[in-house]
Write a protein that holds these residues in place. Structure first.
Motif, PDB file in Angstrom:
ATOM      1  N   GLU A 265       0.910  -1.210  -0.099  1.00 40.13           N
ATOM      2  CA  GLU A 265       0.146  -0.016   0.035  1.00 40.13           C
ATOM      3  C   GLU A 265       0.837   1.224   0.101  1.00 40.13           C
ATOM      4  N   PHE A 267       2.122   5.319   0.289  1.00 46.83           N
ATOM      5  CA  PHE A 267       1.899   6.451   1.307  1.00 46.83           C
ATOM      6  C   PHE A 267       0.578   7.198   1.150  1.00 46.83           C
ATOM      7  N   SER A 268       0.115   7.739   2.178  1.00 46.38           N
ATOM      8  CA  SER A 268      -1.004   8.873   1.876  1.00 46.38           C
ATOM      9  C   SER A 268      -0.459   9.969   1.126  1.00 46.38           C
ATOM     10  N   PRO A 269      -1.370  10.761   0.364  1.00 46.12           N
ATOM     11  CA  PRO A 269      -0.900  11.738  -0.434  1.00 46.12           C
ATOM     12  C   PRO A 269      -0.419  12.936   0.415  1.00 46.12           C
ATOM     13  N   ARG A 270      -0.921  13.064   1.311  1.00 39.81           N
ATOM     14  CA  ARG A 270      -0.286  14.096   2.539  1.00 39.81           C
ATOM     15  C   ARG A 270       1.151  13.841   2.883  1.00 39.81           C
ATOM     16  N   GLU A 283       3.696   9.381   8.959  1.00 42.62           N
ATOM     17  CA  GLU A 283       3.021   8.527   8.455  1.00 42.62           C
ATOM     18  C   GLU A 283       3.019   7.206   9.518  1.00 42.62           C
ATOM     19  N   LYS A 285       1.555   3.454  10.286  1.00 42.98           N
ATOM     20  CA  LYS A 285       0.877   2.045   9.831  1.00 42.98           C
ATOM     21  C   LYS A 285       1.355   0.861  10.784  1.00 42.98           C
ATOM     22  N   ASN A 321       6.407   3.532  -0.376  1.00 44.85           N
ATOM     23  CA  ASN A 321       5.393   2.915   0.887  1.00 44.85           C
ATOM     24  C   ASN A 321       6.659   2.377   1.927  1.00 44.85           C
TER      25      ASN A 321
END
Length: 480
Positions: A265, A267-270, A283, A285, A321
């Protein structure tokens, strides 16, 4: 399908090369490299921490090269061979069922079976020391356990494979009655009488001596394991899963039930934007956490699970990621580990007392694993040339390389005599001792650990430090 798998595997190798993660100590030797390129039969060994790992080229099978490595059969397309140059590349291939077949039948360990069954015959339980092998994201754990209850011996042959965080349990459980146990160990009676664990008389108490490990006991272990596996004593755990096609069909397309590779998965866009610009962002997870701290001397400082990564700006665009960060951990030019060694001196009082009796002492070995690194801690003592040498082991393993933070303390015999009276009462109360059980059986109690023994350990450690008896361990000390 074949071409897609080939392209996928090449992309894995190229990804590794792009981040310059080759561990130089594990590069193929020149002779083996030539055999590798042509898939000619050959063998090479690599050092992975304290483990020696063997890679064996079996030869060509259809359009693939068959390699035995770390308990796996690898079937690598011939076109890909030129892309792999070191043990890390082989370790990466183990994750993918498209090319890797785990030989779980050969992975059961015979360690401790002779003594375990001998103890069952005496109505006692036992277990072998567990063995954990790690390479890349692969972990194999073996432990044999013998539980005696209700005139039955319950044997657990532990065989657990963990791949990229997913556990596959190939363990087997065996149920043996008293007659079964006696029948199994009867051919080994002489070896048991000579080398099995026994009680011996010490100066003022009965001590428990471990069994002897030599060629005879190892051969007996192996013979007994073969009998357990081949004479219908054992059954597989319910959790066992078959993950790969058989070697005979490796050239055919994998069956539908084989798990396809799914990219990690992203990373988030931010966080992705913060990383690309090297601006503070984080981030999470579970169990992983990454934080961008900002630019520092021309590189981007990223903190990831206890590691500091100093990443060149040109590399940032390739990180999408947590798996990509994981790859960077292997690059020593980029990664440093913020490690503050903590020492485990539980049992120090008993180690000193063992020296006083001129015998060796080994505490329970402690292992912690996380995210590609492993910390091994423990305590050992040995009495040599009127000196009590105590090692407080503390070793950090990162992708095959070891950093030793161990401390060694040396106490002269005179000091042992001076300090013993201060904890003599605790030794009598909590130390290993003999007692008489039911029907006159001699039972040996292990030493106890509690708040009072912990306080004694703390006081001894403080005394040794304050008097200059401890220093960084010498790599040439008698333990190594």
């Amino acid at each position: 399908m074949q071409s897609r798998l080939l392209a996928f595997y090449i992309s894995v190798i190229v990804c590794l090369s792009a981040f310059n993660v080759v561990a130089q100590d594990n590069v193929f030797p020149e002779q083996f490299k030539s055999s590798w390129q042509n898939c000619n039969s050959d063998v090479a060994q690599f050092q992975n921490g304290w483990q020696t790992v063997t890679a064996t080229i079996v030869g060509k099978e259809n359009d693939r090269c068959h390699i035995k490595f770390y308990g796996f059969d690898l079937y690598i397309p011939l076109e890909v061979l030129s892309k792999a140059n070191n043990m890390d590349d082989l370790a990466e291939a183990l994750k993918y069922p498209e090319v890797a077949v785990y030989d779980h039948k050969a992975a059961y360990k015979p360690d401790g079976i002779l003594f375990g069954l001998a103890n069952c015959a005496k109505g006692q339980s036992d277990k072998s020391a567990y063995i954990i092998k790690n390479i890349g994201e692969i972990s194999i754990k073996n432990e044999n356990i013998f539980n005696f209850s209700g005139n039955m011996c319950y044997v657990h042959l532990g065989n657990e494979l963990t791949v990229a965080g997913k556990l596959r349990d190939y363990s087997m459980d065996c149920n043996l009655n008293s007659d079964d146990v006696q029948s199994l160990i009867a051919p080994e009676k002489t070896v048991i009488d000579l080398y099995a664990p026994q009680d011996i008389q010490g100066e003022d108490m009965m001590l428990y001596q471990s069994g002897v490990i030599n060629e005879q006991t190892v051969a007996a272990d192996e013979a007994l394991l073969s009998k357990l596996l081949n004479q219908d004593y054992c059954r597989k755990n319910a959790n066992i899963t078959q993950n790969t096609p058989s070697p005979a069909t490796t050239s055919a397309e994998p069956k539908n039930e084989v798990e396809e590779y799914v990219p990690a998965e992203v990373f988030s866009p931010r966080f992705m934007m913060g990383l690309r610009k090297c601006q503070p962002s984080s981030e999470v997870k579970p169990p992983h956490k990454a934080a961008v701290l900002g630019m520092d001397k021309g590189v981007c400082l990223v903190r990831y699970d206890g590691f500091d990564l100093r990443i060149p700006p040109a590399v940032l665009a390739n990180i999408n990621n947590f798996d990509d960060l994981q790859v960077l951990l292997k690059n020593k030019d980029i990664t440093t580990f913020n490690y503050k060694p903590e020492y485990n001196y539980k049992g120090l009082m008993y180690a000193v007392e063992a020296c006083h009796k001129k015998v060796d002492y080994y505490s329970e070995r402690e292992q912690k694993k996380n995210n590609g690194f492993e910390i091994v801690r423990g305590l050992r003592s040995m009495y040599i040339n009127d000196i009590c040498t105590i090692n407080l082991d503390n070793k950090l393993y990162i992708d095959g390389s070891m950093r030793d933070y161990s401390v060694q303390c040396q106490l002269p015999a005179k000091v042992l005599d001076e300090i013993r009276p201060y904890f003599e009462d605790l030794l009598k109360k909590y130390g290993a001792r003999r007692r008489i059980g039911a029907k006159g059986r001699i039972l040996v109690n292990d030493e106890e650990f509690n708040e009072k023994t912990r306080e004694a350990d703390d006081a001894l450690m403080y005394y040794m430090q304050q008097n200059g008896y401890c220093q960084q361990a010498d790599p040439n000390n008698p333990f190594e």
